[in-house]
Design a protein around this motif. Sequence first.
Motif, PDB file in Angstrom:
ATOM      1  N   LEU A 137       0.797  -1.226   0.000  1.00  0.00           N
ATOM      2  CA  LEU A 137       0.000   0.000   0.000  1.00  0.00           C
ATOM      3  C   LEU A 137       0.831   1.277   0.000  1.00  0.00           C
ATOM      4  N   CYS A 145      -4.233   3.600   7.388  1.00  0.00           N
ATOM      5  CA  CYS A 145      -3.514   4.164   6.256  1.00  0.00           C
ATOM      6  C   CYS A 145      -3.710   5.670   6.334  1.00  0.00           C
ATOM      7  N   GLN A 178      -4.241  -3.260  -3.168  1.00  0.00           N
ATOM      8  CA  GLN A 178      -4.618  -1.857  -3.303  1.00  0.00           C
ATOM      9  C   GLN A 178      -6.097  -1.707  -3.648  1.00  0.00           C
TER      10      GLN A 178
END
Length: 118
Positions: free
Chosen positions: A15, A34, A96
């Motif tokens: 990622l 994230c 992703q």
Amino acid sequence: MAVDAGLIEWVAEALAPIGTVTSRRMMGGATLYCDGTIFAIAFEDSLWFKADGESDADWDAAGCARFTYAKSDGTIGSMNYRRAPDDVYDDADAMQQWARLALAAGARAPAPRAKRKR
């Protein structure tokens, strides 16, 4: 069983084009963020992506089971997380794709309530 550190490293590596992945240990697993948005949990050697009512149809179509656990009263509880499809464990593009769906669910989630002072 402890969280698979290699799994968390793989998620962060896959990622990297999207953002910075961080983790926080929680109840025998780890919560993954994230750029500050919660998007997954790692438990033992499995990855579970955040889901919600808007994304459930995508997870259902992919056959991704909901995260369930046994409660102390013997009933089964569930959380809005879905088991990651098998291809995310060795395909950065798949990681992703599914992480973006989970990040969108994380962004839509209400902010956690502040803890009350006693």
